[in-house]
Design a protein around this motif. Structure first.
Motif, mmCIF file in Angstrom:
data_model
loop_
_atom_site.group_PDB
_atom_site.id
_atom_site.type_symbol
_atom_site.label_atom_id
_atom_site.label_comp_id
_atom_site.label_asym_id
_atom_site.label_seq_id
_atom_site.Cartn_x
_atom_site.Cartn_y
_atom_site.Cartn_z
ATOM 1 N N ARG A 60 0.835 -1.206 0.000
ATOM 2 C CA ARG A 60 0.000 0.000 0.000
ATOM 3 C C ARG A 60 0.866 1.250 0.000
ATOM 4 O O ARG A 60 0.615 2.199 -0.749
ATOM 5 C CB ARG A 60 -0.909 -0.006 1.233
ATOM 6 C CG ARG A 60 -1.876 1.198 1.270
ATOM 7 C CD ARG A 60 -2.796 1.176 2.477
ATOM 8 N NE ARG A 60 -2.072 1.456 3.716
ATOM 9 C CZ ARG A 60 -1.756 0.530 4.630
ATOM 10 N NH1 ARG A 60 -2.087 -0.735 4.434
ATOM 11 N NH2 ARG A 60 -1.112 0.858 5.729
ATOM 12 N N THR A 61 1.915 1.247 0.842
ATOM 13 C CA THR A 61 2.784 2.418 0.928
ATOM 14 C C THR A 61 3.510 2.659 -0.386
ATOM 15 O O THR A 61 3.622 3.798 -0.854
ATOM 16 C CB THR A 61 3.794 2.243 2.073
ATOM 17 O OG1 THR A 61 3.083 2.023 3.282
ATOM 18 C CG2 THR A 61 4.672 3.478 2.216
ATOM 19 N N GLU A 113 1.173 4.190 -2.834
ATOM 20 C CA GLU A 113 0.886 5.584 -2.516
ATOM 21 C C GLU A 113 2.059 6.500 -2.888
ATOM 22 O O GLU A 113 1.860 7.615 -3.382
ATOM 23 C CB GLU A 113 0.560 5.721 -1.024
ATOM 24 C CG GLU A 113 -0.771 5.096 -0.646
ATOM 25 C CD GLU A 113 -1.035 5.164 0.856
ATOM 26 O OE1 GLU A 113 -0.152 5.661 1.589
ATOM 27 O OE2 GLU A 113 -2.104 4.708 1.292
#
Length: 612
Positions: free
Chosen positions: A64-65, A68
């Motif tokens: 997810r990071t 992003e």
């Protein structure tokens, strides 16, 4: 708001520029920040995708990071027409959106004072220096700023460098980016863009990824490199010629690496350079190397032979530990120190000679070398350290010079087959030597004491002799006379060897032509025409000749080849290298055989056929 720094996680790795400056060990820094920045490559480094970087704490968070950060970088650089505009957009976002982690800095100050941190404090301190934590929590110490900025720059396709040093007398980290043909220095922690290299900061190292390498420049003048983790499956490499140091673990655990040639200006092989390279069979160590560090070839289980150049003065601890295929090693007279466990567990090593130049020898240097049968200490050695040959169960004879004054505890423990000790001094001199416990082959009254030969050295082995053997060989249907030399086996049968340059001259212009060169070892390049040097088809000697086995592996098209060879020397010291014809046919790709009507024949246009 004051933003300070921390030394944790600053030192990553290595180097590679244009000209390697001279440097010496244990000296004060010799390069200024401006000089180091000037050594950054003028050609744009290759941008390596940052998909191997570890982000936060588990795979879900990392994915997810990462997504992003990618989306943010794309949005920041969208519409920007120059590399400088893209780089500045990344810099400004990091500088304005990441807060300095003063709590982590306080933990660092506590640690610096010697206070013991709790597990939670230590975790916070460690994480605050990483890019994932910086992005995820919007706070970091200086290394977190720099790593995050560099990561985003790489996502934007821009080469970046990590700079470590000092600012305000504290450890600090900042960045450089290669944009529009120039390196721009910036500090996202202090929100400074396009800084001068020496702007209130002391540069100590600069590191950046370039191809398979992580490169680095250090204030001491060292230029170093190591293989990045995602490229550990390489089988062969060309180390940048500017490199003068192979850094710690440079090739560690490259389990498919079979051979490597080290540039001629490399001085240091640092700790663990080839540790765990289980497929490595040979290494060409140049004469420039003076120091072989700790664990250099630890567990290189396929390494069969190594030549240590005369430039080396020290062999570090565990250097060859666990090299179970290492059957031969020459220790040159330049070596004055061999550290603890240097050759421990080299279970194929059969003979060893310790030069008289040795002034310091650590314990257990040859411990558990179970195939070792002969150990020779040259005059000048003063002591044999504890456990030196412990567990060398097949050791049969030892030569000890009269210069030895002490023999350490268990130096020859569990060496039940030592039958002969050749001592250079008298019996009275031997009795004056301090011999510590657990050395039964040397102890008076021991039931397993060896036979002592005083005022003696190990008898010389019979000379290895090659015999002249002229051969007629059919080469593509034409009879050619080969001037060979032969070696006799134990049954009296001959094996013929041909001078390499003779064969190169004979095959020149054919489909099997090859070039011969010398670059510290014999090198062969197939498909190239041969350049004569005047020694072809003749030798300045005749009759029987004492030969010297060639232990260095020959390079064929840059790769080590398993070719049996020996050298004959003339009276002026010139060397002539001879090879088996079948070995050369197999390695170079032409057919060699024998038939009743032709005898020995060579077919240059056909591949090697072992059935002939």
């Amino acid at each position: 708001m004051k933003r300070t720094v921390i030394s944790l996680l600053l030192a990553l790795a290595l180097l590679v520029p244009l000209t390697a400056p001279a440097f010496a060990a244990n000296t004060e820094p010799t390069l200024t920040g401006a000089e180091m920045v000037a050594l950054l490559p003028s050609e744009r480094p290759e941008v390596i995708p940052p998909d191997s970087v570890s982000l936060p704490w588990n795979e879900e968070d990392e994915e997810r990071t990462f997504r992003e950060i990618v989306e943010l970088t794309q949005s920041l650089t969208a519409g920007k027409t120059t590399e400088t505009e893209k780089a500045r957009a990344v810099f400004e976002w990091v500088a304005k959106n990441i807060e300095y982690d003063h709590t982590a800095f306080e933990y660092w100050l506590m640690q610096r004072r010697g206070d013991r941190l709790t597990e939670e404090q230590d975790t916070r301190l460690t994480q605050s220096g990483g890019l994932g934590y910086a992005f995820y929590n919007r706070r970091a110490i200086c290394s977190g700023y720099a790593y995050l900025a560099n990561f985003m720059l790489r996502l934007a396709g821009l080469p970046s460098a990590y700079i470590a040093g000092e600012a305000s007398n504290l450890p600090h980290a900042w960045s450089a980016v290669c944009a529009d043909g120039r390196w721009i220095i910036f500090d996202a922690t202090w929100n400074l863009w396009d800084m001068a290299p020496d702007d209130r900061q002391i540069v100590e190292e600069i590191t950046w990824p370039d191809g398979i390498w992580r490169m680095g420049i250090y204030s001491t003048g060292q230029i170093s490199c190591f293989v990045q983790n995602q490229y550990k499956d390489i089988s062969g490499v060309t180390i940048p010629s500017s490199v003068n140091t192979l850094d710690d673990s440079a090739f560690a655990n490259c389990t498919k690496l079979t051979s490597v040639t080290i540039p001629s200006n490399v001085i240091y092989l640092k700790n663990g350079v080839f540790k765990g390279c289980t497929a490595l069979t040979s290494v060409d160590i140049p004469d420039s190397v003076t120091d072989m560090g700790t664990w250099t070839f630890w567990d290189c289980t396929a390494l069969t032979a190594v030549t240590i150049p005369d430039s080396v003065t020290k062999i570090g601890q565990y250097t060859f530990n666990g090299c179970t295929a290492l059957a031969h090693v020459d220790i040159p007279n330049s070596v004055t120190e061999i550290e603890t466990n240097a050759f421990k567990n080299c279970t194929a090593l059969t003979e060893v000679t310790i030069p008289g130049s040795m002034t310091k020898m650590g314990s257990s240097v040859f411990e558990n070398c179970t195939a070792l049968t002969k150990a020779v200490f040259r005059g000048g050695v003063t002591g044999i350290a504890s456990s030196s040959f412990r567990g060398c169960s097949n050791l049969t004879n030892v030569t000890i010079p009269e210069s030895v004054t002490s023999i350490g505890q268990a130096a020859f423990y569990n060496c039940p087959n030592v039958t002969d000790v050749y001592y250079g001094g008298s019996e009275e001199q031997w009795d004056a030597i301090e011999i510590k416990m657990f050395n039964s082959p040397l102890a008076r009254g021991s039931t397993t004491r060896a036979t002592f030969h005083y005022n003696s050295t190990t008898p010389e082995q019979p000379a290895k002799v090659a015999y002249p053997s002229t051969q007629k060989v059919d080469v593509d249907g034409k009879a050619v006379e080969f001037q060979c030399y032969a070696l006799k086996d134990q049954s009296g049968n001959d094996t013929n060897y041909i001078k390499l340059r003779d064969l190169a001259d004979i095959l020149n212009g054919s489909a099997a032509q090859f070039q011969v060169d010398w670059n510290g070892k014999v090198t062969i390049t197939t498909g190239q025409g041969y350049t004569k040097d005047g020694s072809e088809r003749s030798t300045p000697f005749s009759g029987r000749r004492v030969y010297k086995e060639v232990t260095d592996q020959t390079l064929v098209n840059g790769k080590a080849a398993d070719l049996a060879a020996f050298t004959l020397m003339d009276e002026n010291g010139g060397g002539y290298t001879y090879y088996q014809l079948r070995d050369l046919g197999k390695a170079l790709g032409f057919n060699v055989g024998w038939s009743a009507d032709k005898g020995i024949f060579v077919e240059t246009g056909k591949p090697y056929d072992p059935s002939n």
